[in-house]
Design a protein around this motif. Structure first.
Motif, mmCIF file in Angstrom:
data_model
loop_
_atom_site.group_PDB
_atom_site.id
_atom_site.type_symbol
_atom_site.label_atom_id
_atom_site.label_comp_id
_atom_site.label_asym_id
_atom_site.label_seq_id
_atom_site.Cartn_x
_atom_site.Cartn_y
_atom_site.Cartn_z
ATOM 1 N N HIS A 28 -2.553 -20.351 5.949
ATOM 2 C CA HIS A 28 -1.455 -19.646 7.060
ATOM 3 C C HIS A 28 -0.415 -18.833 6.087
ATOM 4 O O HIS A 28 -0.071 -19.417 4.859
ATOM 5 N N ASP A 30 2.718 -18.034 6.438
ATOM 6 C CA ASP A 30 3.811 -18.735 6.600
ATOM 7 C C ASP A 30 3.799 -20.085 6.182
ATOM 8 O O ASP A 30 4.856 -20.818 6.233
ATOM 9 N N LEU A 71 0.885 -34.306 12.780
ATOM 10 C CA LEU A 71 0.844 -32.758 12.812
ATOM 11 C C LEU A 71 1.904 -32.144 13.505
ATOM 12 O O LEU A 71 2.401 -31.201 12.754
ATOM 13 N N LEU A 75 4.296 -29.510 11.375
ATOM 14 C CA LEU A 75 4.634 -28.205 11.843
ATOM 15 C C LEU A 75 6.094 -27.792 11.855
ATOM 16 O O LEU A 75 6.469 -26.704 12.023
ATOM 17 N N PHE A 78 7.626 -25.583 9.258
ATOM 18 C CA PHE A 78 7.381 -24.095 9.348
ATOM 19 C C PHE A 78 8.778 -23.327 9.891
ATOM 20 O O PHE A 78 9.010 -21.951 9.924
ATOM 21 N N TYR A 114 -1.585 -15.632 10.515
ATOM 22 C CA TYR A 114 -0.095 -15.858 10.819
ATOM 23 C C TYR A 114 -0.067 -15.492 12.103
ATOM 24 O O TYR A 114 -0.927 -14.706 12.747
ATOM 25 N N ALA A 115 0.979 -15.872 12.912
ATOM 26 C CA ALA A 115 1.354 -15.773 14.108
ATOM 27 C C ALA A 115 2.215 -14.401 14.493
ATOM 28 O O ALA A 115 3.545 -14.724 14.459
ATOM 29 N N GLN A 118 5.754 -14.854 16.071
ATOM 30 C CA GLN A 118 6.928 -15.739 15.794
ATOM 31 C C GLN A 118 7.864 -14.943 14.765
ATOM 32 O O GLN A 118 8.789 -15.571 14.031
ATOM 33 N N MET A 160 -0.061 -18.826 19.283
ATOM 34 C CA MET A 160 0.576 -20.286 19.258
ATOM 35 C C MET A 160 -0.059 -20.915 20.699
ATOM 36 O O MET A 160 0.353 -20.553 21.780
ATOM 37 N N ALA A 187 -3.313 -21.570 17.028
ATOM 38 C CA ALA A 187 -2.918 -22.806 16.377
ATOM 39 C C ALA A 187 -1.619 -23.580 16.933
ATOM 40 O O ALA A 187 -1.246 -22.947 18.004
ATOM 41 N N GLY A 188 -1.209 -24.473 16.158
ATOM 42 C CA GLY A 188 -0.083 -25.336 16.659
ATOM 43 C C GLY A 188 -0.325 -26.421 17.232
ATOM 44 O O GLY A 188 -1.660 -26.956 17.071
ATOM 45 N N HIS A 215 -8.182 -23.623 16.017
ATOM 46 C CA HIS A 215 -7.816 -24.861 15.354
ATOM 47 C C HIS A 215 -8.378 -26.064 16.349
ATOM 48 O O HIS A 215 -7.906 -25.927 17.376
ATOM 49 N N GLU A 218 -8.483 -31.232 14.559
ATOM 50 C CA GLU A 218 -7.920 -31.858 13.393
ATOM 51 C C GLU A 218 -7.072 -33.184 13.852
ATOM 52 O O GLU A 218 -7.083 -33.954 13.517
ATOM 53 N N HIS A 239 -10.444 -26.625 10.879
ATOM 54 C CA HIS A 239 -10.732 -28.082 10.494
ATOM 55 C C HIS A 239 -11.868 -28.525 10.994
ATOM 56 O O HIS A 239 -12.921 -28.606 10.387
ATOM 57 N N ASP A 307 -5.408 -24.478 3.813
ATOM 58 C CA ASP A 307 -4.479 -24.502 5.191
ATOM 59 C C ASP A 307 -3.105 -23.958 4.663
ATOM 60 O O ASP A 307 -2.761 -22.941 4.847
ATOM 61 N N ASN A 308 -2.162 -24.765 4.140
ATOM 62 C CA ASN A 308 -0.921 -24.476 3.747
ATOM 63 C C ASN A 308 -0.435 -24.797 2.271
ATOM 64 O O ASN A 308 0.096 -25.882 2.176
HETATM 65 O O1 LIG Z 1 -3.089 -27.367 10.383
HETATM 66 C C1 LIG Z 1 -2.465 -26.678 11.266
HETATM 67 N N1 LIG Z 1 -2.783 -27.090 12.478
HETATM 68 C C2 LIG Z 1 -2.263 -26.407 13.688
HETATM 69 N N2 LIG Z 1 -1.309 -25.328 13.630
HETATM 70 C C3 LIG Z 1 -0.890 -25.125 12.268
HETATM 71 C C4 LIG Z 1 -1.425 -25.741 10.962
HETATM 72 N N3 LIG Z 1 -0.990 -25.146 10.198
HETATM 73 C C5 LIG Z 1 -0.089 -24.362 10.544
HETATM 74 N N4 LIG Z 1 -0.130 -24.232 11.721
HETATM 75 C C6 LIG Z 1 0.866 -23.347 12.749
HETATM 76 O O2 LIG Z 1 0.189 -21.845 12.649
HETATM 77 C C7 LIG Z 1 1.442 -20.944 12.673
HETATM 78 C C8 LIG Z 1 0.775 -19.708 12.258
HETATM 79 O O3 LIG Z 1 0.470 -19.619 10.963
HETATM 80 C C9 LIG Z 1 2.381 -21.844 11.799
HETATM 81 O O4 LIG Z 1 3.702 -21.381 12.060
HETATM 82 C C10 LIG Z 1 2.215 -23.364 12.431
HETATM 83 O O5 LIG Z 1 3.237 -23.404 13.558
#
Ligand SMILES: O=c1[nH]cnc2c1ncn2[C@@H]1O[C@H](CO)[C@@H](O)[C@H]1O
Ligand SMILES: [Zn+2]
Length: 387
Positions: A28, A30, A71, A75, A78, A114-115, A118, A160, A187-188, A215, A218, A239, A307-308
């Motif tokens: 991601h 962000d 989770l 989150l 972020f 990325y979203a 946002q 999202m 995601a989210g 996603h 997870e 995941h 992931d991050n």
């Molecule tokens: O592991 C994850 N699972 C679900 N959502 C996630 C994960 N990591 C990040 N984000 C979400 O994806 C958005 C866009 O990149 C992030 O802002 C976060 O809210």
């Protein structure tokens, strides 16, 4: 020193892990900022919500706050990174540094998500967000090349799952598919937000012959994976680690796959596994217990991802270091994961093939040959007793 067995299994050193060509499908934008950049951008934009103003302390804060076991709490962190990514200049900088950092870590191909929805608080349009990030990736690729690294970065646009803009973001991904965007994702928070809520977006992308990952599996288990594949038609699983719930290992070691696990393996559905992230959100208890060990043994289409990087204090090399340490993986295993990932990328087939044959495999061959020359060096000057 590299250890070498007659089977050709070379246990890589940390330096070799870093130099090995790695392929990243799930990262991601962000979730990967440099802490120092967050501090700079917060100062420039007047964002006063950072929990720490010192870059090192801020990095530690992210890791600890993300270490929550849930989770949803993970989150929450972020909100700070997204807050400082609201201008064109900030997005260009973050994307450029992302490409640079990945290249420095030996990643040769990455899909970074990325979203766009946002990043509109500063008045940018969705298109301006996408164009800024693309510009940053190109700049980062150029800087990497100037530093002797080669990397290609493609963007995945995320919608999202709690919001209602998936179709709009899918259309955006489709519009930019020939200019830097290679696919779509959602995601989210997973629980309570099934992917089927966004069926219109997935059906649109299928009609456009476009690609998407979801996603799933997870924080929530098999129903989420099943929906992502059989209702939404996902090309890959973000995941997907909970597929382990459909695999039974008996005391004698024999393994039985349920229908869904068998489908995932038979259809070669790529699993974008992110071990360190899973430990933080509670999806796995430890590296040793992480399903990646079994999934690799059973020849699922498993891939290794970050992931991050900020929230997990990790990198592709760090993930592999821990896998090597835990499961005794060799350079051949690393190559297997990297080829799996490259096969599963969303760029055209001929480009994937060229990356595998002309970049990934030669890179591993080069590393695997190093022991030959090391041995020559260490035995020269002490040739007695070599028989
Ligand atoms: O592991 C994850 N699972 C679900 N959502 C996630 C994960 N990591 C990040 N984000 C979400 O994806 C958005 C866009 O990149 C992030 O802002 C976060 O809210
Ligand atoms: Zn993710």
């Amino acid at each position: 020193m590299t250890s070498q067995s007659i089977q050709g299994g070379v246990t890589p050193t940390p330096d070799q892990i870093r130099r090995a060509p790695k392929v990243l499908l799930h990262d991601h934008l962000d979730g990967g900022l440099r802490p120092g950049t967050i501090v700079d951008l917060a100062r420039e934009s007047g964002y006063s919500g950072l929990p720490e103003s010192d870059a090192d302390k801020l990095g530690i804060w992210f890791r600890e706050a993300a270490d929550s076991g849930s989770l949803e709490r993970y989150l929450e962190t972020f909100s700070h990174t997204v807050a400082v990514m609201q201008t064109r200049a900030a997005l260009v900088r973050v994307a450029a540094e992302c490409a640079e950092d990945l290249a420095e870590d030996g990643v040769v191909y990455a899909e970074v998500r990325y979203a766009p929805e946002q990043h509109l608080d500063g008045g940018l349009s969705l298109e301006e967000v996408v164009e800024a990030v693309n510009e940053g990736f190109r700049e980062g690729e150029r800087r990497a090349r100037a530093n002797g690294h080669r990397i290609r970065v493609g963007a995945l646009l995320t919608a999202m799952r709690h919001a209602a803009r998936a179709l709009e973001i899918a259309e955006l991904a489709n519009r930019y598919r020939d200019s830097g965007v290679v696919g779509f994702d959602i995601a989210g928070a997973e629980a309570g937000h099934p992917p089927t809520r966004h069926l219109d977006a997935f059906e649109y992308l299928k009609r456009e012959n476009n690609h998407f990952t979801i996603h799933a599996g997870e924080a929530f288990g098999l129903p989420s994976i099943w929906q992502a594949l059989q209702w939404c038609g996902a090309d890959r699983l973000g995941h997907g680690v909970r597929i382990i719930d459909d695999i039974e290992v008996a005391d004698d070691g024999s393994v039985t796959l349920g229908r869904l696990a068998a489908y995932v393996r038979d259809k070669r559905i790529p699993l974008e596994l992110c071990p360190s992230s899973n430990l933080q959100t509670g999806a796995a208890a430890s590296f040793a217990e992480h399903p990646i060990g079994l999934l690799r043994r059973l020849h699922f289409r498993a891939t290794v991802n970050t992931d991050n990087r900020l929230m997990s204090g990790t990198s592709m090399s760090r993930e592999f270091e821990q896998l090597v340490e835990t499961f005794g993986y060799t350079l051949d295993d690393m190559q297997w994961f990297s080829v799996n990932a490259m096969k599963s990328a969303f760029i055209p087939f001929d480009e994937r093939l060229a990356m595998i044959n002309d970049v990934v495999k030669p890179g591993y061959a080069e590393l695997k040959s190093e022991w030959l020359f090391q041995q020559t060096a260490s035995t020269s000057g002490s040739s007695a007793g070599q028989g």
